[in-house]
Design a protein around this motif. Structure first.
Motif, PDB file in Angstrom:
ATOM      1  N   UNK A 185      28.891  85.439  28.469  1.00  0.00           N
ATOM      2  CA  UNK A 185      30.237  84.587  29.249  1.00  0.00           C
ATOM      3  C   UNK A 185      30.693  85.352  28.202  1.00  0.00           C
ATOM      4  N   UNK A 186      32.598  85.500  28.907  1.00  0.00           N
ATOM      5  CA  UNK A 186      33.109  86.013  27.330  1.00  0.00           C
ATOM      6  C   UNK A 186      33.855  85.416  26.112  1.00  0.00           C
ATOM      7  N   UNK A 187      33.476  84.188  25.595  1.00  0.00           N
ATOM      8  CA  UNK A 187      33.686  83.558  24.709  1.00  0.00           C
ATOM      9  C   UNK A 187      32.645  84.198  23.790  1.00  0.00           C
ATOM     10  N   UNK A 188      31.689  84.124  24.160  1.00  0.00           N
ATOM     11  CA  UNK A 188      30.821  85.173  23.529  1.00  0.00           C
ATOM     12  C   UNK A 188      30.585  86.261  23.520  1.00  0.00           C
ATOM     13  N   UNK A 189      31.588  87.006  24.321  1.00  0.00           N
ATOM     14  CA  UNK A 189      31.521  88.583  24.059  1.00  0.00           C
ATOM     15  C   UNK A 189      33.103  88.735  22.934  1.00  0.00           C
ATOM     16  N   UNK A 194      38.781  72.780  26.408  1.00  0.00           N
ATOM     17  CA  UNK A 194      38.963  71.811  25.939  1.00  0.00           C
ATOM     18  C   UNK A 194      38.092  71.377  24.187  1.00  0.00           C
ATOM     19  N   UNK A 195      37.105  71.050  24.164  1.00  0.00           N
ATOM     20  CA  UNK A 195      35.538  71.591  24.091  1.00  0.00           C
ATOM     21  C   UNK A 195      35.188  72.634  23.077  1.00  0.00           C
ATOM     22  N   UNK A 196      35.605  73.165  24.038  1.00  0.00           N
ATOM     23  CA  UNK A 196      34.630  75.049  22.980  1.00  0.00           C
ATOM     24  C   UNK A 196      36.378  75.126  21.816  1.00  0.00           C
ATOM     25  N   UNK A 197      37.026  75.099  22.066  1.00  0.00           N
ATOM     26  CA  UNK A 197      38.304  75.104  21.268  1.00  0.00           C
ATOM     27  C   UNK A 197      37.958  74.098  20.579  1.00  0.00           C
ATOM     28  N   UNK A 198      37.497  72.939  20.302  1.00  0.00           N
ATOM     29  CA  UNK A 198      37.593  72.076  19.787  1.00  0.00           C
ATOM     30  C   UNK A 198      36.749  72.253  18.190  1.00  0.00           C
ATOM     31  N   UNK A 199      35.245  72.550  18.693  1.00  0.00           N
ATOM     32  CA  UNK A 199      33.822  72.467  18.268  1.00  0.00           C
ATOM     33  C   UNK A 199      33.473  73.592  17.612  1.00  0.00           C
ATOM     34  N   UNK A 200      34.412  75.026  18.330  1.00  0.00           N
ATOM     35  CA  UNK A 200      34.293  76.484  17.897  1.00  0.00           C
ATOM     36  C   UNK A 200      32.453  76.771  18.398  1.00  0.00           C
ATOM     37  N   UNK A 201      31.913  76.412  19.276  1.00  0.00           N
ATOM     38  CA  UNK A 201      30.783  76.298  20.373  1.00  0.00           C
ATOM     39  C   UNK A 201      31.186  76.352  21.554  1.00  0.00           C
ATOM     40  N   UNK A 226      20.708  74.576  27.044  1.00  0.00           N
ATOM     41  CA  UNK A 226      20.589  73.675  25.757  1.00  0.00           C
ATOM     42  C   UNK A 226      21.245  73.672  24.445  1.00  0.00           C
ATOM     43  N   UNK A 227      21.194  74.628  23.873  1.00  0.00           N
ATOM     44  CA  UNK A 227      21.325  75.014  22.705  1.00  0.00           C
ATOM     45  C   UNK A 227      22.916  75.607  22.775  1.00  0.00           C
ATOM     46  N   UNK A 228      23.705  74.865  21.947  1.00  0.00           N
ATOM     47  CA  UNK A 228      24.908  75.140  21.377  1.00  0.00           C
ATOM     48  C   UNK A 228      25.084  76.100  20.431  1.00  0.00           C
ATOM     49  N   UNK A 229      25.824  77.475  20.893  1.00  0.00           N
ATOM     50  CA  UNK A 229      25.516  78.662  20.689  1.00  0.00           C
ATOM     51  C   UNK A 229      27.327  78.946  19.387  1.00  0.00           C
ATOM     52  N   UNK A 230      27.287  78.814  18.035  1.00  0.00           N
ATOM     53  CA  UNK A 230      28.506  79.207  17.624  1.00  0.00           C
ATOM     54  C   UNK A 230      29.798  80.393  18.117  1.00  0.00           C
ATOM     55  N   UNK A 231      30.812  80.047  18.146  1.00  0.00           N
ATOM     56  CA  UNK A 231      32.007  81.265  17.840  1.00  0.00           C
ATOM     57  C   UNK A 231      33.262  81.047  17.014  1.00  0.00           C
ATOM     58  N   UNK A 232      33.959  82.237  17.074  1.00  0.00           N
ATOM     59  CA  UNK A 232      35.043  81.658  16.217  1.00  0.00           C
ATOM     60  C   UNK A 232      35.712  83.616  17.145  1.00  0.00           C
TER      61      UNK A 232
END
Length: 473
Positions: A236-240, A263-270, A277-283
């Motif tokens: 996705x664009x977040x991973x890109x 909002x969840x992605x911005x809070x959890x940074x993943x 099933x797995x969460x991918x960390x993003x900065x």
């Protein structure tokens, strides 16, 4: 009865190995070559005696055998650049009694003729892959800098200076401004002036993507997530944008259901891919933009309050062109330079009358509208100077309006026919102006009829009826 390798005479072994894989190399745990066959040495331009007991990376260009011998992870059908070409290699870790002892490498070709045949068949695919990889990497770079933001008016300089000052931060930025004011240019410039400038800049227009595709576009999807999903899944664009900047344009048009997920992605940074099933960390640093009144939308329940505060850490309001008319000439000159490159022209100027006409217009489409007006003028321009008659009709009509305001009924003794001959009927004049206004609005919004109707402040149904009436596609 004897079974296994014991049944094969020892002097057969090397010939069998050569037949199974013409080029083969074996290293110990430290990446030192302990076996290499003559076919491989011939291909490398060396001999068995010279290669044995040397580090594999000193003998085989771009080798990764020493890495596989350390990690114990196999690498199958790996593209291996060597001798100015590309070959396919398999690398296997060697385990004896459960202990990693070295690595085995093979080249997947039995003869030079087979290699040449392979090269002929797929070399163009390798080159095509490199081309598209380079193209994608270029598209993930921001294009504009603060020096590209033209203007000297006080409201514009205030916005530009604030953007430049906060660009080194990692805080979220919310760009507010009408359509066509240059919000995306500001986003590019902020990224290019930040500590993330060498990393990806990814832009996505939340209004242009259908709601059912927005989640997979932002967060990606796993293999088999839905019918038609790409094999192997998709980032996705977040991973890109990981470690870089993600520009969310028209954030005010994002559906409420997606706002909570964002909002969840911005809070959890993943992120979690669709079907995954797995969460991918993003900065990722977020720059959002909208022409809508988000505070009003929050009060009306159309935009999440918690998301608004998460995005609105640093708010920058970009003034409309109507509020910085002293910049019109500067901006026009900059746009003309850009258009000259597009049309292979040089030395194009605007007349004083055109400059005045541009100052008198209200510019509902802002800089995008101004650029479209100038591009239209260049298309019909014969010489080097843009005159009033090169402008669209709705701008030429400003002359009639200003004449009506200046000339009083008593003072005007000249026959009207001398100003405009022949005189079209009022109905024809209004229809022509209306048609030009619709065409201009569609040009400004790149054919988006809903946005054009909003600019003209008429209902969508009425706008479609008028398009049909004037045969506007």
């Amino acid at each position: 009865m004897t079974r296994g390798m014991e049944a094969i005479p020892a002097n057969w072994h090397e010939q069998i190995i050569n037949l199974l894989a013409e080029r083969i190399v074996v290293t110990d745990r430290e990446g030192i070559i302990i076996y290499i066959n003559e076919a491989y040495c011939e291909f490398l331009g060396t001999t068995v005696e010279e290669a044995i007991n040397r580090p594999v990376q000193d003998v085989i260009e771009n080798s990764r055998m020493h890495i596989v011998a350390k990690t114990g992870k196999k690498e199958l059908a790996a593209l291996h650049p060597i001798n100015g070409s590309e070959m396919i290699a398999n690398r296997y870790p060697l385990f004896v009694e459960g202990k990693l002892v070295g690595a085995l490498g093979t080249v997947m070709f039995r003869s030079p003729e087979e290699w040449r045949m392979y090269k002929t068949k797929i070399q163009h695919l390798v080159e095509e892959l490199k081309y598209y990889k380079t193209k994608v990497e270029k598209e993930l770079k921001s294009k504009y800098y603060f020096q590209d933001l033209i203007g000297s008016s006080q409201p514009f300089l205030a916005a530009k200076n604030l953007a430049e000052r906060i660009s080194v931060s990692n805080s979220s930025v919310l760009l507010i401004g009408e359509s066509g004011t240059g919000k995306e240019l500001f986003a590019h410039a902020i990224h290019n002036h930040s500590l993330r400038s060498s990393l990806p800049f990814v832009a996505i227009n939340c209004a242009s993507i259908p709601e059912h595709l927005l989640e997979s576009e932002l967060f990606g999807y796993d293999d088999g997530a839905f019918t038609g999903a790409k094999k192997g899944g998709k980032k996705g664009q977040f991973e890109m944008a990981n470690n870089g900047t993600l520009f969310l344009d028209e954030i005010g048009d994002m559906p409420l259901s997606m706002q909570s997920k964002l909002l969840r992605v911005l809070q959890e940074k993943e992120v979690q891919r669709v079907g995954g099933q797995k969460s991918i960390p993003v900065d990722v640093r977020i720059i959002a933009a909208t022409h809508r009144d988000l505070e009003k939308m929050v009060d009306e329940g159309k935009f999440r309050r918690d998301l608004y505060y998460r995005l609105n850490v640093i708010k920058i309001e970009i003034p409309s062109l109507n509020k910085r008319k002293e910049d019109i000439k500067l901006i026009s000159m900059g746009l003309l330079k850009k258009l000259e490159r597009k049309f292979f022209r040089t030395g194009i100027e605007i007349s004083k009358e055109v400059e005045q006409r541009l100052m008198e217009h209200s510019w509902p489409g802002n800089i995008r509208e101004l650029e479209n007006v100038l591009e239209r003028a260049i298309n019909v321009l014969d010489g080097q100077t843009i005159e009033v008659f090169h402008l669209p009709l709705y701008l030429r009509e400003l002359e009639l309006q200003s004449s009506s305001q200046v000339d009083s009924p008593v003072a005007d003794t000249k026959p009207v026919g001398k100003l405009f001959s022949p005189i079209p009927s009022l109905k024809e004049t209004l229809a022509q102006v209306e048609k030009e206004a619709i065409i201009n609005a569609l040009t400004v919004t790149n054919g988006n009829k809903q946005e054009a109707a909003r600019l003209l402040e008429i209902g969508k149904t009425r706008f479609y009826e008028k398009c049909k009436l004037y045969d506007i596609k």
